[in-house]
Design an enzyme around this catalytic site. Structure first.
Site, mmCIF file in Angstrom:
data_model
loop_
_atom_site.group_PDB
_atom_site.id
_atom_site.type_symbol
_atom_site.label_atom_id
_atom_site.label_comp_id
_atom_site.label_asym_id
_atom_site.label_seq_id
_atom_site.Cartn_x
_atom_site.Cartn_y
_atom_site.Cartn_z
ATOM 1 N N ASN A 21 42.569 -8.405 26.942
ATOM 2 C CA ASN A 21 42.196 -9.687 26.332
ATOM 3 C C ASN A 21 42.307 -9.543 24.814
ATOM 4 O OD1 ASN A 21 40.614 -11.707 25.035
ATOM 5 N ND2 ASN A 21 39.592 -12.142 26.965
ATOM 6 N N HIS A 24 40.118 -11.443 20.337
ATOM 7 C CA HIS A 24 39.448 -11.100 19.087
ATOM 8 C C HIS A 24 40.397 -10.632 17.986
ATOM 9 C CE1 HIS A 24 35.916 -12.455 20.876
ATOM 10 N NE2 HIS A 24 36.047 -11.622 21.899
ATOM 11 N N ARG A 32 39.504 -15.814 8.332
ATOM 12 C CA ARG A 32 40.048 -16.062 6.995
ATOM 13 C C ARG A 32 40.924 -17.315 6.923
ATOM 14 N NH1 ARG A 32 40.520 -11.975 2.898
ATOM 15 N NH2 ARG A 32 38.419 -11.163 2.769
ATOM 16 N N HIS A 57 41.838 -16.596 26.053
ATOM 17 C CA HIS A 57 40.883 -17.652 26.408
ATOM 18 C C HIS A 57 41.059 -18.781 25.400
ATOM 19 C CE1 HIS A 57 36.340 -18.560 27.347
ATOM 20 N NE2 HIS A 57 37.098 -19.638 27.436
ATOM 21 N N ARG A 59 39.542 -21.575 24.146
ATOM 22 C CA ARG A 59 38.248 -22.272 24.200
ATOM 23 C C ARG A 59 38.392 -23.709 23.713
ATOM 24 N NH1 ARG A 59 33.227 -20.133 24.726
ATOM 25 N NH2 ARG A 59 33.139 -17.924 25.223
ATOM 26 N N ARG A 63 37.836 -21.496 18.769
ATOM 27 C CA ARG A 63 37.256 -20.575 17.777
ATOM 28 C C ARG A 63 38.142 -19.358 17.525
ATOM 29 N NH1 ARG A 63 32.075 -18.268 21.060
ATOM 30 N NH2 ARG A 63 31.676 -20.491 21.238
ATOM 31 N N HIS A 64 38.983 -19.009 18.499
ATOM 32 C CA HIS A 64 39.873 -17.871 18.234
ATOM 33 C C HIS A 64 41.318 -18.234 18.608
ATOM 34 C CE1 HIS A 64 38.588 -17.133 22.354
ATOM 35 N NE2 HIS A 64 37.483 -16.472 22.035
ATOM 36 N N GLU A 84 42.637 -18.116 30.310
ATOM 37 C CA GLU A 84 41.272 -18.541 30.659
ATOM 38 C C GLU A 84 41.004 -19.911 30.035
ATOM 39 O OE1 GLU A 84 38.945 -14.316 31.071
ATOM 40 O OE2 GLU A 84 38.937 -15.265 29.104
ATOM 41 N N THR A 115 31.059 -15.785 26.938
ATOM 42 C CA THR A 115 30.840 -16.410 28.245
ATOM 43 C C THR A 115 29.594 -15.819 28.906
ATOM 44 O OG1 THR A 115 33.225 -16.556 28.380
ATOM 45 C CG2 THR A 115 31.999 -17.058 30.389
ATOM 46 N N GLU A 165 37.361 -13.364 39.598
ATOM 47 C CA GLU A 165 37.066 -12.302 38.640
ATOM 48 C C GLU A 165 35.554 -12.193 38.563
ATOM 49 O OE1 GLU A 165 39.164 -12.203 34.877
ATOM 50 O OE2 GLU A 165 37.453 -11.237 33.895
ATOM 51 N N HIS A 210 34.356 -8.323 31.624
ATOM 52 C CA HIS A 210 33.420 -8.802 30.599
ATOM 53 C C HIS A 210 32.484 -7.669 30.178
ATOM 54 C CE1 HIS A 210 32.061 -12.173 28.133
ATOM 55 N NE2 HIS A 210 30.980 -11.424 28.013
ATOM 56 N N GLY A 232 38.588 -6.804 26.661
ATOM 57 C CA GLY A 232 39.014 -7.269 25.349
ATOM 58 C C GLY A 232 38.196 -6.731 24.203
HETATM 59 C C1 LIG Z 1 35.718 -15.285 30.255
HETATM 60 C C2 LIG Z 1 35.436 -14.003 29.601
HETATM 61 O O1 LIG Z 1 34.627 -13.251 30.014
HETATM 62 C C3 LIG Z 1 36.141 -13.574 28.395
HETATM 63 O O2 LIG Z 1 37.403 -14.050 28.247
HETATM 64 C C4 LIG Z 1 35.446 -13.944 27.202
HETATM 65 O O3 LIG Z 1 35.166 -15.298 27.330
HETATM 66 C C5 LIG Z 1 36.250 -13.618 25.966
HETATM 67 O O4 LIG Z 1 36.182 -14.644 25.088
HETATM 68 P P1 LIG Z 1 34.870 -14.876 24.232
HETATM 69 O O5 LIG Z 1 34.574 -13.587 23.534
HETATM 70 O O6 LIG Z 1 35.213 -16.019 23.353
HETATM 71 O O7 LIG Z 1 33.768 -15.235 25.173
HETATM 72 N N1 LIG Z 2 37.335 -12.055 31.466
HETATM 73 C C1 LIG Z 2 36.840 -10.962 30.709
HETATM 74 C C2 LIG Z 2 37.753 -10.681 29.595
HETATM 75 O O1 LIG Z 2 38.839 -11.198 29.514
HETATM 76 C C3 LIG Z 2 37.371 -9.722 28.557
HETATM 77 O O2 LIG Z 2 36.028 -9.789 28.218
HETATM 78 P P1 LIG Z 2 35.494 -8.846 27.038
HETATM 79 O O3 LIG Z 2 35.992 -7.434 27.315
HETATM 80 O O4 LIG Z 2 36.085 -9.367 25.763
HETATM 81 O O5 LIG Z 2 34.002 -8.945 27.105
#
Ligand SMILES: CC(=O)[C@@H](O)[C@H](O)COP(=O)(O)O
Ligand SMILES: NCC(=O)COP(=O)(O)O
Length: 259
Positions: A21, A24, A32, A57, A59, A63-64, A84, A115, A165, A210, A232
């Site tokens: 993921n 970030h 910035r 994701h 959103r 936001r990202h 996502e 999330t 998931e 997550h 991620g």
């Molecule tokens: C759905 C999930 O668990 C992740 O994709 C998480 O949402 C990452 O994105 P955020 O850090 O914005 O929540």
């Molecule tokens: N669905 C979970 C994901 O994509 C990654 O979550 P995280 O490792 O950023 O908490």
């Protein structure tokens, strides 16, 4: 690591796959309001390093990850995109245009830091069944991000999803709090949810993710029947330290190069 294999509609699997993921990377860019670091470049680098897929994701509050990232990354990925989204009409339109390999439906609250829980599939069965059907009709495979709870697993299967998931956030948080007992309970819930999914529908793919880190991932990766882990935040955090020394050297080179 278990050596037993998992037969799925996607072939036989010895170990869980890794979906990275890259949200970030976009968080850093948006902080910035500039055009770097590039989520596309990050996605391609992750693939080169062995990632089995890329998760982003989109959103509702953007936001990202931004809409342009989704289109750009979809064009250049050689593995699979897992997009996502919240189950809204706006996101259905975007997903139907982009046609990622996977869409993972997640719950969203505007004010949340991340999330916080899984989708309440059991509480919105009719809406989700219809929504999933529209995505599948567009040729997209669907996953539902749910808590490791038998009721939600059964409801997800009833909706006709291709995958689930399992939200590992509670497992990760218990570990961060140093509560080993709670963490073992959460691990047991995740294992039970995987077993329930296999018993109810052995063609359903079961992913998890997550809050997974190098400290807590091994026990999850050992669970038989998990197809893919999506990771991620901690992986991008590791990347900062894996690359920081080199970044200092590169900056000094840029400062002192012969002009
Ligand atoms: C759905 C999930 O668990 C992740 O994709 C998480 O949402 C990452 O994105 P955020 O850090 O914005 O929540
Ligand atoms: N669905 C979970 C994901 O994509 C990654 O979550 P995280 O490792 O950023 O908490």
């Amino acid at each position: 690591m278990t050596t037993s294999s998992l037969s799925t509609a996607h072939g036989t699997l010895q170990k869980p796959l890794l979906g990275v993921n890259i949200d970030h990377v976009a968080t850093l860019r948006q902080a910035r309001g500039v055009n770097y670091p590039s989520p596309l470049a990050a996605a391609l680098l992750c693939e080169k390093a062995g990632a089995d897929g890329i998760t982003i994701h989109l959103r509702e509050d953007r936001r990202h990850i931004q809409d342009a990232d989704v289109y750009e990354i979809a064009e250049q990925l050689t593995t699979r995109m897992n997009l996502e989204i919240a189950a809204t009409e706006e996101m259905l339109k975007i997903a139907s245009e982009v046609k990622p390999y996977w869409v993972c439906l997640v719950p969203e609250k505007r004010a949340e830091l991340t999330t916080e829980g899984g989708l309440d599939v059991a509480g919105q069965l009719a809406w989700l069944t219809d929504y999933i059907g529209k995505l599948q009709a567009a040729g997209i495979k669907v996953s539902l991000f749910i808590d490791p709870d038998d009721k939600q697993v059964a409801a997800a299967i009833e909706c006709g999803t291709d995958a689930i998931e399992l939200h590992t956030g509670a497992y990760a948080e218990a570990g961060l709090a140093g509560d080993t007992g709670a963490q073992q309970n959460e691990l047991a819930r995740i294992k039970a949810a995987v077993a329930t999914a296999q018993r109810l529908n052995n063609q359903l793919l079961v992913n998890a993710g997550h809050g997974l880190t190098r400290d807590n991932v091994h026990a999850i990766a050992q669970i038989e029947g998990i197809y893919e882990l999506n990771i991620g935040h901690a992986l991008i955090a590791d990347a900062v330290f894996a690359g920081l020394e080199q970044a200092v050297v590169m900056m000094k080179d840029a400062m002192y190069k012969e002009s």
